[in-house]
Design an enzyme around this catalytic site. Structure first.
Site, PDB file in Angstrom:
ATOM      1  N   CYS A 110       0.843  -1.194   0.000  1.00 28.45           N
ATOM      2  CA  CYS A 110       0.000   0.000   0.000  1.00 28.45           C
ATOM      3  C   CYS A 110       0.878   1.244   0.000  1.00 28.45           C
ATOM      4  O   CYS A 110       2.077   1.173   0.264  1.00 28.45           O
ATOM      5  CB  CYS A 110      -0.911   0.041   1.230  1.00 28.45           C
ATOM      6  SG  CYS A 110      -2.059  -1.338   1.369  1.00 28.45           S
TER       7      CYS A 110
ATOM      8  N   ASN B 188       0.492  -2.600   5.102  1.00 26.12           N
ATOM      9  CA  ASN B 188       1.121  -3.898   5.290  1.00 26.12           C
ATOM     10  C   ASN B 188       2.595  -3.740   5.700  1.00 26.12           C
ATOM     11  O   ASN B 188       3.327  -2.934   5.125  1.00 26.12           O
ATOM     12  CB  ASN B 188       1.013  -4.708   3.997  1.00 26.12           C
ATOM     13  CG  ASN B 188       1.166  -6.189   4.233  1.00 26.12           C
ATOM     14  OD1 ASN B 188       0.880  -6.689   5.308  1.00 26.12           O
ATOM     15  ND2 ASN B 188       1.615  -6.906   3.219  1.00 26.12           N
TER      16      ASN B 188
ATOM     17  N   ARG C  72      -4.823   7.135   0.721  1.00 25.68           N
ATOM     18  CA  ARG C  72      -3.983   5.974   0.490  1.00 25.68           C
ATOM     19  C   ARG C  72      -4.451   5.184  -0.719  1.00 25.68           C
ATOM     20  O   ARG C  72      -5.599   5.291  -1.163  1.00 25.68           O
ATOM     21  CB  ARG C  72      -4.002   5.081   1.729  1.00 25.68           C
ATOM     22  CG  ARG C  72      -5.372   4.556   2.159  1.00 25.68           C
ATOM     23  CD  ARG C  72      -5.677   3.139   1.691  1.00 25.68           C
ATOM     24  NE  ARG C  72      -4.687   2.187   2.044  1.00 25.68           N
ATOM     25  CZ  ARG C  72      -4.583   1.628   3.262  1.00 25.68           C
ATOM     26  NH1 ARG C  72      -5.475   1.926   4.191  1.00 25.68           N
ATOM     27  NH2 ARG C  72      -3.626   0.741   3.505  1.00 25.68           N
TER      28      ARG C  72
END
Length: 326
Positions: free
Chosen positions: A2, A79, A16
């Site tokens: 991400c 992550n 994001r």
């Protein structure tokens, strides 16, 4: 994998890319002030700040990927495999599971200063949501509107680290301090055409536009994305209207979006950018695009009853909307 970013142009923006190989049924979700936020080891928050963000709701519990509260404090979990290390229960600490972390902080804090008080007491305890939904290895980006400052929060084997984040960017591995140090290797990048410093004895030609960015990483890996999105964000223009600035923010995120079939995971699956988000943290408006629909969609948290007791959610508009002009 991400990418998360902040951007200031009059108002403050936070958002994001969510890069995964599959969707979890995420929706734009508003948690009103009087929806009870329960925690496995901490008291229920019966009353709290209202939140808006992207979440998967399971058993009437919002599992936020990213969110902003009505005071403009924002968080996103990204992550962080192989590094995230959650702890056993600890007496005398605020034992909060990572799946509760966004709600715990944003429900109670209006500023980074208030968040730091809670972070001093927190223990990110290893408690899965369920057998079917084990914890994800995450680290977090947090930002406020008042100071334009951002923090990175990482829970490693040696404990909790809270970093001041001067670039307002977060991707994935390695640890944030290493990502930040890696920017030293790219001091030569420039949005301007380069000068000949190779040799005064040679007449070298700027044969193409964009030569100042030659060497800018373009891979899908997290270190490449960190460099590219930081360079893009720090050189992005500032618009005069909301539409301009929302558009600028999505251009920043889309500079590192992941296309299907380029980043293999396993079982012939590929990561791709499921959605990109941009919240105007001052106004509580949550904008998003999806992989299959790059039209910008918006949800305004202030157009619902923020004193309510029930979650309010909006399914993603995933079908491409083409504007036919003839």
């Amino acid at each position: 994998m991400c990418t998360a970013a902040t951007y200031t142009a009059g108002d403050h923006y936070f958002g994001r890319n969510l890069d995964l190989e599959l969707s979890y049924g995420e929706k734009v979700t508003i948690t009103p002030r009087n929806f009870p936020l329960t925690f496995r080891k901490m008291p229920t928050l019966e009353h709290h700040y209202a939140l808006i963000g992207m979440a998967t709701t399971v058993d009437n519990y919002p599992l936020y990927f990213d969110a902003t509260n009505e005071k403009g404090l924002s968080m996103a979990g990204l992550n962080y495999p192989g590094n995230a290390d959650y702890k056993p229960y600890a007496e005398g600490k605020d034992n909060v599971s990572p799946f509760e972390f966004v709600s715990w902080i944003l429900g109670q804090c209006a500023t980074l200063a208030e968040a730091k008080v809670l972070l001093d007491k927190i223990n990110l305890v290893k408690i899965d949501f369920s057998e079917q939904l084990p914890l994800s290895p995450l680290h977090w980006l947090m930002a406020e509107t008042a100071s334009e400052k951002t923090l990175t929060i990482e829970c490693d084997r040696d404990g909790l680290h809270v970093y001041d984040n001067p670039v307002g960017i977060l991707t994935n591995n390695p640890q944030f301090d290493k990502q930040l140090f890696n920017l030293n290797n790219y001091q030569f990048l420039s949005p301007q055409q380069p000068e000949n410093k190779f040799s005064q004895d040679l007449e070298l030609d700027n044969y193409s536009r964009g030569l100042g960015t030659r060497g800018l990483p373009g891979g899908m890996d997290s270190m490449s994305r960190f460099v590219k999105v930081a360079f893009t964000k720090l050189n992005a223009p500032k618009g005069e209207t909301e539409n301009e600035n929302v558009g600028n923010f999505f251009h920043i995120l889309h500079s590192v979006e992941q296309q299907k079939n380029l980043d293999g995971v396993e079982n012939n699956q590929f990561e791709f950018t499921i959605y990109s988000s941009c919240v105007n943290a001052d106004r509580g408006i949550y904008y998003y695009t999806t992989y299959d629909n790059n039209q910008i969609n918006a949800v305004d948290m202030h157009k619902v009853d923020l004193d309510g007791k029930e979650l309010v959610d909006y399914a993603l508009a995933n079908e491409q909307n083409i504007n036919w002009q003839n």
